[in-house]
Design an enzyme around this catalytic site. Structure first.
Site, short mmCIF file in Angstrom:
data_model
loop_
_atom_site.label_atom_id
_atom_site.label_comp_id
_atom_site.label_asym_id
_atom_site.label_seq_id
_atom_site.Cartn_x
_atom_site.Cartn_y
_atom_site.Cartn_z
N SER A 54 6.41 54.03 51.40
CA SER A 54 5.53 52.92 51.76
C SER A 54 5.96 52.32 53.10
CB SER A 54 5.52 51.88 50.64
OG SER A 54 4.46 50.97 50.79
N ASP A 112 -3.99 57.21 46.51
CA ASP A 112 -3.21 55.99 46.80
C ASP A 112 -4.11 54.77 46.73
OD1 ASP A 112 -1.63 53.95 47.97
OD2 ASP A 112 -0.53 55.41 49.15
N HIS A 115 -0.03 55.44 44.64
CA HIS A 115 1.01 55.06 45.59
C HIS A 115 2.40 55.48 45.12
CE1 HIS A 115 2.43 52.96 49.09
NE2 HIS A 115 3.21 52.16 48.37
#
Length: 809
Positions: free
Chosen positions: A666, A739, A773
């Protein structure tokens, strides 16, 4: 079984320049064994602290499970087969432990072929309600603790697409839950051809929103969302007597009053939005009687697409509407006095209100808060604790006030920075009262605090007694070496008995009963070591300084058997940047040298079994004091943060500075790309699920409040995409195809890869089918570990020696 393939686009692994389909691969056996380790059970205490529920958690799901049909609507991810949340985990077995005798017993008659979710104790601590989630439906079950037996309460027709599905009433015999309406219409059918264009218009009004994913896109999405999100409220007793309450609606919150005579409900109404998630849709909040009849509308909030800019900006109107925990049936809430806009200069930001049953007349105005209201914890009519905060300087204030004297001003108990861990006095502890509501624990005019106990030597959690009159604290207990311990719950405050979690470098976490008066600790659980193959791996907290003198740290793991004087090791550095407004706070030590080494599926620690040194959680503070914002000097500070541990560990003879990789997930992926582009510190990088072009997140990202047009240089300079041509080390990009994290759309990796490919850079781009994610499927996480192992071995461990370089490019 279906065979799934990953999409790979790459320059590298043989210098191919193409895309290919590759079956899922398995990493080295040592890594696979760690990933297959059974999860440690979780523990849940009942309100009376007489029983605990041990939940055996499910391991990694299969790709078949993750690949089930999924609807992505209004910020939700819905499983259309069972009308529940998609991608949700759960437990597969339960055990009960008597905390007085320490005896365990199994729970009989549990449903088969189901995951157990949303475990909730009854207020009297003798029953446990939970959802049984099957492929084609969701049902409400409960456990009779004394009998050790599970019973089904409802059919498999519950609606669990958002929020909590059910809640107990204070009689511990009744629950309210959401079910699929019995007469639900047929599911909307997608039109073959559109009836016209999709038109949105602003009317000149500001509506600055972050880049949310899974938004509604058209009328069919609206209809489908409404179809799956609409539910019917039902009241049910443990002997299965039911009564419908109200009419079908998109219910998002249901909470019974402490005296069980009223229900506070919240539901969504049209118009829906294509810009913001469900949480910002128009909302109605009402108080009903137990027949489901409306007594009063408490709030009717419009669509909130226009919340002002800023992290302490809020929606206009009623917020935090809830029952006062220490009263039979009193509602409490706050409202913004600045229209929710932190940029407005006003003496007070928020005000607290009360309204008692039968909910007639005008609300009672109470406290005004100079800063933004954060939360309140109730104790009794003479005492409650409030928290308020201000983002721009990270200030937080904790105060006492007397709720039964609503016009009496609050008394500030503590104020300081949320970043300053060394001076954090902790949080007041509470308990569940007989009505099932959370209140502060108090005895003889004393409250009780627990906190991290942050210090230059690391975290040493504590348990303190706080005198309400004198405002003085007395330390009752504190964690001591060689253990890392913290208080989980108060068992019996009169006897000074608490439940603690204890771990050490060698011992995995387990729960214990600590008698503070007798200085005696008795085990409650004896969970086995989940990773015996990691015994002998050395962990140490290393401390070092960057060029400007700021103290930094990291968690260093060394392969089994390596000792000083052996050949320097290749290293994988894993990190995630943090923003600070105070240099002193940024340099404070975090964590404890006595914590057990735990591994999760996305951890970098697997590669310590492959002969790498691992520097995990390497400090990456980005500081901006006073009027300076942290991101004004992001790149310069980032490179300095990364250079410091490499210099230190190389000087110690631990690592080979020419064989260091950097990685992150991330915002850590964003960091990774920037470090490869703006420095020559690393041999390669691994960037998972990142964002690389900040112009695609124009209304803020991470802790950046300014929009692109207020700080265009910051957005440009921080974007790896802007400087793609400077990349001269191999880079691996990994991204979940689905995601859903704000800002990290898969297109971020796709466009970055295309740019790097066009510029002739060495890059491998791995797209994980069906993954979000965070990666969940066993096949996905195993394959990611294989990809990383292959990449690290090729470009770090087995790579040709690099010319020694330091610093920025």
């Amino acid at each position: 079984m279906k065979k799934y393939f990953l999409s790979l686009l790459f320059l590298g692994f043989g210098n191919a320049m193409a895309q290919t389909d590759l079956a899922y691969q398995t990493p080295p056996q040592a890594i696979a064994d760690l990933m297959n380790a059974s999860p440690t059970p979780s523990l849940s205490l009942n309100p009376t602290r007489t029983w605990a529920l041990l939940s055996e958690r499910k391991g990694l799901p299969s790709i078949e499970e993750i690949a089930q049909p999924e609807l992505r609507l209004a910020g939700l991810r819905i499983n259309p087969r069972n009308n529940g949340k998609s991608r949700s985990g759960g437990s597969v077995a339960f055990k009960l432990k008597n905390l007085e005798t320490n005896a365990e017993k199994s729970v009989n008659d549990l449903p088969t072929n189901a995951l157990f979710q949303s475990v909730s104790w009854s207020p009297d601590g003798q029953k446990i309600a939970f959802l049984a989630v099957q492929t084609e439906g969701i049902a409400l079950w409960y456990i009779d603790v004394q009998a050790g037996k599970a019973s089904q309460l409802t059919d498999y027709n519950l609606n669990d697409v958002s929020g909590s599905n059910f809640s107990w009433l204070s009689d511990s015999k009744t629950l309210i839950f959401k079910q699929i309406p019995a007469n639900r219409d047929a599911m909307p059918v997608a039109p073959i051809a559109p009836s016209g264009p999709i038109v949105q218009e602003t009317g000149g009004k500001k509506a600055a929103n972050r880049t949310y994913q899974d938004m509604l896109k058209n009328k069919y999405d609206e209809q489908t969302f409404e179809y799956y999100a609409t539910s019917q409220l039902v009241r049910i007793t443990l002997d299965k007597q039911t009564q419908q309450m109200g009419k079908p609606a998109i219910y998002t919150g249901v909470s019974a009053s402490p005296d069980a005579n009223y229900v506070l409900v919240s539901y969504m109404v049209r118009p829906f939005s294509y810009l913001v998630p469900m949480s910002q849709f128009p909302r109605v909040q009402e108080v009903w009687n137990m027949k489901g009849e409306k007594i009063r509308e408490m709030a009717n909030l419009p669509l909130a697409e226009d919340i002002p800019k800023g992290f302490d900006a809020v929606r206009k109107g009623v917020r935090n509407l809830d029952w006062r925990s220490d009263k039979p049936a009193m509602l409490t809430w706050v409202e913004a006095l600045d229209e929710g806009d932190p940029a407005k200069e006003v003496p007070h930001r928020d005000q607290l209100f009360f309204l008692d049953a039968p909910f007639a007349g005008s609300p009672q105005a109470s406290l005004k808060f100079p800063m933004r209201f954060q939360s309140v914890v109730w104790c009794n009519g003479e005492l409650a604790v409030t928290y308020e905060y201000r983002w721009k300087d990270r200030k937080q204030v904790m105060s006492f006030f007397a709720p039964d004297k609503p016009t009496q001003a609050q008394q500030v108990i503590k104020e300081g920075s949320t970043e300053d861990r060394y001076n954090d006095m902790g949080d007041f502890m509470g308990q569940w009262n007989t009505q099932g509501k959370y209140v502060l624990t108090t005895q003889n005019n004393k409250l009780y605090l627990t906190g991290d106990g942050a210090s230059p030597e690391g975290d040493k959690p504590f348990f303190d007694e706080f005198d309400i009159k004198t405002r003085k604290t007395t330390r009752l207990w504190q964690s001591k070496a060689p253990y890392y311990e913290y208080v989980v719950a108060i068992m019996d405050i009169k006897k000074q008995q608490v439940i603690i979690s204890r771990q050490s470098k060698e011992e995995n976490p387990n729960y214990h009963l600590a008698d503070l008066k007798k200085n005696k600790v008795t085990p409650i659980t004896q969970f086995p070591h989940p990773y015996p193959q990691l015994k002998g791996i050395e962990k140490q907290i290393v401390k070092y300084k960057r060029k400007d003198g700021l103290a930094l740290q990291g968690e260093l793991y060394l392969p089994k058997g390596w000792k000083k004087g052996d050949a320097p090791l290749p290293m994988l550095m894993w990190a995630y940047p943090d923003e600070f407004k105070s240099k002193d706070a940024a340099g404070q030590v975090q964590g404890s040298p006595y914590q057990f080494t735990s591994i999760f599926s996305g951890s970098p620690l697997f590669w310590v079994t492959q002969g790498y040194a691992i520097l995990d959680n390497a400090s990456m503070p980005i500081v901006g004091e006073g009027k300076n914002e942290p991101n004004d000097s992001f790149i310069e500070q980032l490179v300095s943060n990364a250079e410091a541990p490499i210099n230190y560990l190389a000087e110690q003879g631990i690592i080979d500075r020419n064989k260091v990789a950097v990685g992150g997930h991330s915002y850590g992926a964003f960091m990774t790309a920037n470090l490869l582009i703006h420095s020559d510190l690393f041999a390669t990088g691994i960037a998972r699920s990142g964002a690389y072009n900040r112009t695609l997140t124009p209304f803020g990202f991470q802790s950046e409040e300014r929009n692109y047009w207020e700080a265009p240089k910051v957005y440009f300079d921080m974007s790896p995409f802007s400087f793609a041509e400077k990349l001269n080390e191999p880079l691996m990009l990994i991204h979940g195809e689905a995601d859903n994290n704000s800002g990290t759309f898969p297109i971020q990796s796709e466009r970055f890869y295309n740019a790097l490919k066009g510029l002739g850079k060495t890059v491998r781009y791995v797209v994980l089918p069906h993954e979000s994610h965070g990666y969940q499927a066993k096949e996905s996480v195993m394959h990611v570990a294989w990809e990383m192992s292959q990449w690290l071995d090729k470009y770090v461990k087995n790579a040709q020696p690099r010319k020694e370089k330091t610093g920025g490019k």
